[in-house]
Design a protein around this motif. Structure first.
Motif, mmCIF file in Angstrom:
data_model
loop_
_atom_site.group_PDB
_atom_site.id
_atom_site.type_symbol
_atom_site.label_atom_id
_atom_site.label_comp_id
_atom_site.label_asym_id
_atom_site.label_seq_id
_atom_site.Cartn_x
_atom_site.Cartn_y
_atom_site.Cartn_z
ATOM 1 N N ASN A 40 2.053 4.671 -2.256
ATOM 2 C CA ASN A 40 1.576 5.581 -3.293
ATOM 3 C C ASN A 40 2.582 6.708 -3.493
ATOM 4 O O ASN A 40 3.348 7.046 -2.582
ATOM 5 N N THR A 48 -4.270 3.815 9.053
ATOM 6 C CA THR A 48 -4.088 5.201 9.493
ATOM 7 C C THR A 48 -3.200 5.241 10.732
ATOM 8 O O THR A 48 -3.214 4.302 11.534
ATOM 9 N N PRO A 49 -2.411 6.304 10.895
ATOM 10 C CA PRO A 49 -2.285 7.486 10.042
ATOM 11 C C PRO A 49 -1.502 7.213 8.757
ATOM 12 O O PRO A 49 -0.480 6.525 8.784
ATOM 13 N N TYR A 50 -1.984 7.770 7.673
ATOM 14 C CA TYR A 50 -1.361 7.581 6.366
ATOM 15 C C TYR A 50 -0.188 8.544 6.194
ATOM 16 O O TYR A 50 -0.315 9.563 5.556
ATOM 17 N N LEU A 57 -4.958 8.755 -2.479
ATOM 18 C CA LEU A 57 -5.786 9.961 -2.563
ATOM 19 C C LEU A 57 -5.896 10.343 -4.027
ATOM 20 O O LEU A 57 -4.977 10.954 -4.598
ATOM 21 N N TYR A 117 0.848 -1.185 0.000
ATOM 22 C CA TYR A 117 0.000 0.000 0.000
ATOM 23 C C TYR A 117 0.894 1.249 0.000
ATOM 24 O O TYR A 117 0.960 2.012 0.964
ATOM 25 N N SER A 164 -0.639 3.686 2.679
ATOM 26 C CA SER A 164 -2.058 3.662 3.033
ATOM 27 C C SER A 164 -2.434 2.290 3.603
ATOM 28 O O SER A 164 -3.516 1.764 3.354
ATOM 29 N N TYR A 202 2.982 10.789 -5.162
ATOM 30 C CA TYR A 202 2.294 11.993 -5.588
ATOM 31 C C TYR A 202 3.299 12.992 -6.134
ATOM 32 O O TYR A 202 4.469 13.014 -5.726
ATOM 33 N N TYR A 213 -7.967 1.623 -1.923
ATOM 34 C CA TYR A 213 -6.602 1.270 -1.547
ATOM 35 C C TYR A 213 -5.979 2.324 -0.627
ATOM 36 O O TYR A 213 -4.835 2.192 -0.213
ATOM 37 N N TRP A 264 -0.744 14.121 6.798
ATOM 38 C CA TRP A 264 -2.094 13.573 6.834
ATOM 39 C C TRP A 264 -2.723 13.883 8.185
ATOM 40 O O TRP A 264 -2.077 13.685 9.234
ATOM 41 N N PHE A 296 3.257 10.493 5.103
ATOM 42 C CA PHE A 296 3.969 10.830 3.884
ATOM 43 C C PHE A 296 5.475 10.848 4.141
ATOM 44 O O PHE A 296 5.917 11.061 5.276
ATOM 45 N N GLY A 297 6.225 10.645 3.071
ATOM 46 C CA GLY A 297 7.652 10.895 3.139
ATOM 47 C C GLY A 297 7.926 12.391 3.198
ATOM 48 O O GLY A 297 7.011 13.209 3.064
ATOM 49 N N GLN A 350 3.767 7.906 0.130
ATOM 50 C CA GLN A 350 2.772 7.823 1.211
ATOM 51 C C GLN A 350 2.355 6.367 1.338
ATOM 52 O O GLN A 350 2.192 5.679 0.327
ATOM 53 N N LEU A 373 3.995 17.200 3.280
ATOM 54 C CA LEU A 373 2.577 16.925 3.435
ATOM 55 C C LEU A 373 2.346 16.167 4.743
ATOM 56 O O LEU A 373 3.129 15.299 5.128
ATOM 57 N N TYR A 384 6.264 12.992 -3.396
ATOM 58 C CA TYR A 384 6.060 12.418 -2.063
ATOM 59 C C TYR A 384 5.621 10.966 -2.176
ATOM 60 O O TYR A 384 4.767 10.630 -3.004
ATOM 61 N N LEU A 390 -2.097 12.394 -7.795
ATOM 62 C CA LEU A 390 -1.711 10.985 -7.667
ATOM 63 C C LEU A 390 -0.961 10.539 -8.908
ATOM 64 O O LEU A 390 -1.447 10.676 -10.027
ATOM 65 N N TYR A 397 -0.249 4.262 -7.475
ATOM 66 C CA TYR A 397 -0.789 3.668 -6.259
ATOM 67 C C TYR A 397 -0.483 2.174 -6.209
ATOM 68 O O TYR A 397 -0.187 1.563 -7.246
#
Lengths: 107, 119
Positions: A34, A94-96, B106, A32, A91, A36, B103, B49, A98-99, A89, B47, A87, A46, A49
């Protein structure tokens, strides 16, 4: 929380180069992962993913790979519109997080 | 066409409560599997979350901000709200809402709303 370690924090490249950005997670995340892209003054968009699936309309020069805790974003044949901040991230749950981001700049 | 749009005050004073609205179009948070997250970008930072609300009203928060955040939705499931109490200048930044796919990625983002915390 899962920690994301993204490197490098900045990168200089010329149009036509290949660049690689890495992201390491503090535990396995079942793919999981992703990616961005964010340009100044714009919302993130995005790119990729679940490690390697391209987002809608994303050019095929963007390639995601990796497994376990180590992941990579490769941009082949960098184009002028690719200069931005990237970035990763997770998923997985949670918490999701980010780098820290990688700023791709023009050499 | 799926869109999200954030709105809220551009300037808030320290210790005040900030409330942001995310207006959804092209999808409804009443549909099974729909989720909306809030994310922010503070100057010089990455960023971050913040929170997520799901179609079934489940809610999730950043542990670092959990005591100050509340996420909610309206009865029509077309607006999502984020409330942040006791704001501080470090809360200055651009706040985004985004749809989360099944998944967790976002896939659609709002344009963002810029918030400055200053006296």
């Amino acid at each position: 929380d899962i920690q994301m370690t993204q490197s490098p924090s900045s990168l200089s490249a010329s149009v036509g180069d290949r660049v690689t950005i890495t992201c390491r997670t503090s535990q396995t995340i079942n793919n999981y992962l992703n990616w961005y892209q964010q340009k100044p003054g714009k919302a993130p968009s995005l790119l990729i993913y679940t490690v390697s699936t391209l987002g809608s309309g994303v050019p095929s020069r963007f390639i995601g790979s990796g497994s376990g805790t180590d992941f990579t974003l490769t941009i082949n044949n960098v184009q002028p519109e690719d200069f931005a901040t990237y970035y990763c991230q997770h998923s997985f749950y949670t918490p999701y997080t980010f780098g820290q981001g990688t700023k791709l700049e023009i050499k | 066409q799926i869109t999200l749009k954030e709105s809220g005050p551009a300037l808030v004073k320290p210790t005040q409560t900030l409330t942001l609205t995310c207006t959804l179009s092209g999808f409804s948070l009443s549909n099974n599997g729909m989720r909306v997250s809030w994310i922010r970008l503070s100057p010089g930072k990455a960023l971050e979350w913040l929170a997520r609300i799901d179609w079934d009203d489940d809610k999730y928060y950043s542990p670092a901000l959990k005591t100050r955040l509340t996420v909610s939705k309206d009865n029509s499931n077309t607006q999502v709200f984020l409330t942040m109490t006791n704001v501080d200048p470090v809360d200055t930044g651009t706040y985004y809402c985004a749809r989360a796919s099944r998944y967790g990625d976002l896939d659609f983002w709002g344009q963002g709303t810029r918030v400055t915390v200053s006296s």
